[in-house]
Design a protein around this motif. Structure first.
Motif, short mmCIF file in Angstrom:
data_model
loop_
_atom_site.label_atom_id
_atom_site.label_comp_id
_atom_site.label_asym_id
_atom_site.label_seq_id
_atom_site.Cartn_x
_atom_site.Cartn_y
_atom_site.Cartn_z
N ALA A 34 0.81 -1.22 0.00
CA ALA A 34 0.00 0.00 0.00
C ALA A 34 0.84 1.27 0.00
CB ALA A 34 -0.94 -0.01 1.19
N GLU A 35 2.07 1.16 0.48
CA GLU A 35 2.94 2.34 0.52
C GLU A 35 3.12 2.96 -0.87
OE1 GLU A 35 6.64 1.36 2.45
OE2 GLU A 35 5.59 0.61 4.22
N ALA A 38 -1.28 2.71 -3.35
CA ALA A 38 -2.42 3.10 -2.51
C ALA A 38 -3.76 2.93 -3.23
CB ALA A 38 -2.26 4.53 -2.03
N GLU A 42 -6.64 0.39 -1.97
CA GLU A 42 -7.97 0.89 -1.60
C GLU A 42 -9.06 0.15 -2.37
OE1 GLU A 42 -10.33 5.03 -2.19
OE2 GLU A 42 -8.33 5.21 -1.28
#
Length: 144
Positions: A34-35, A38, A42
């Motif tokens: 996710a870094e 993103a 999501e």
């Protein structure tokens, strides 16, 4: 009664049920993904894959070794967890379940589009009859 016995047995077995992890890169978890990804993360978070572990909880099967590997990520894998009581942040079918272990990425490339084998490791009888890879793959697209 059976589900209660499975839970109690697997809680006692703990690490004794562990397999020897395969060689190669380790799993790092979706938070690492996710870094940099993103938008994809999501989008994934809204999919059935993200909440796959909750299916086991509702059915009181979260300690069943026949089920946990397909409803989590990195079960008995390098970097992952080896006992149902040690699941931590590995709940759900996360990024690496489809794209491969994230250690060393980047620069090491990951699988951008999972192949049939990645899906049919879990989507197979008797849990799922009639899985159609060609029809199902587009439903998993995220962040595009």
């Amino acid at each position: 009664a059976y589900k209660k016995q499975v839970r109690e047995l697997n809680e006692r077995l703990g690490e004794a049920t562990a397999a020897v992890p395969r060689a190669g890169p380790a799993f790092v978890g979706s938070a690492s993904c996710a870094e940099c990804h993103a938008q994809q993360h999501e989008s994934w978070a809204k999919t059935p894959h993200a909440s796959a572990f909750e299916t086991l909880v509702r059915r009181e099967q979260e300690f069943d070794l026949e089920c946990i590997g397909c409803h989590t990520t990195a079960f008995q894998e390098k970097g992952g967890f080896f006992a149902p009581t040690k699941i931590g942040g590995w709940k759900g079918v996360q990024c690496e379940a489809c794209h491969g272990p994230g250690e060393g990425h980047p620069p090491r490339k990951l699988v951008s589009l999972p192949d049939r084998d990645a899906c049919t490791r879990c989507h197979k009888p008797p849990q799922q009859e009639g899985f159609d890879f060609a029809r199902s793959l587009p439903l998993t697209r995220h962040g595009r």
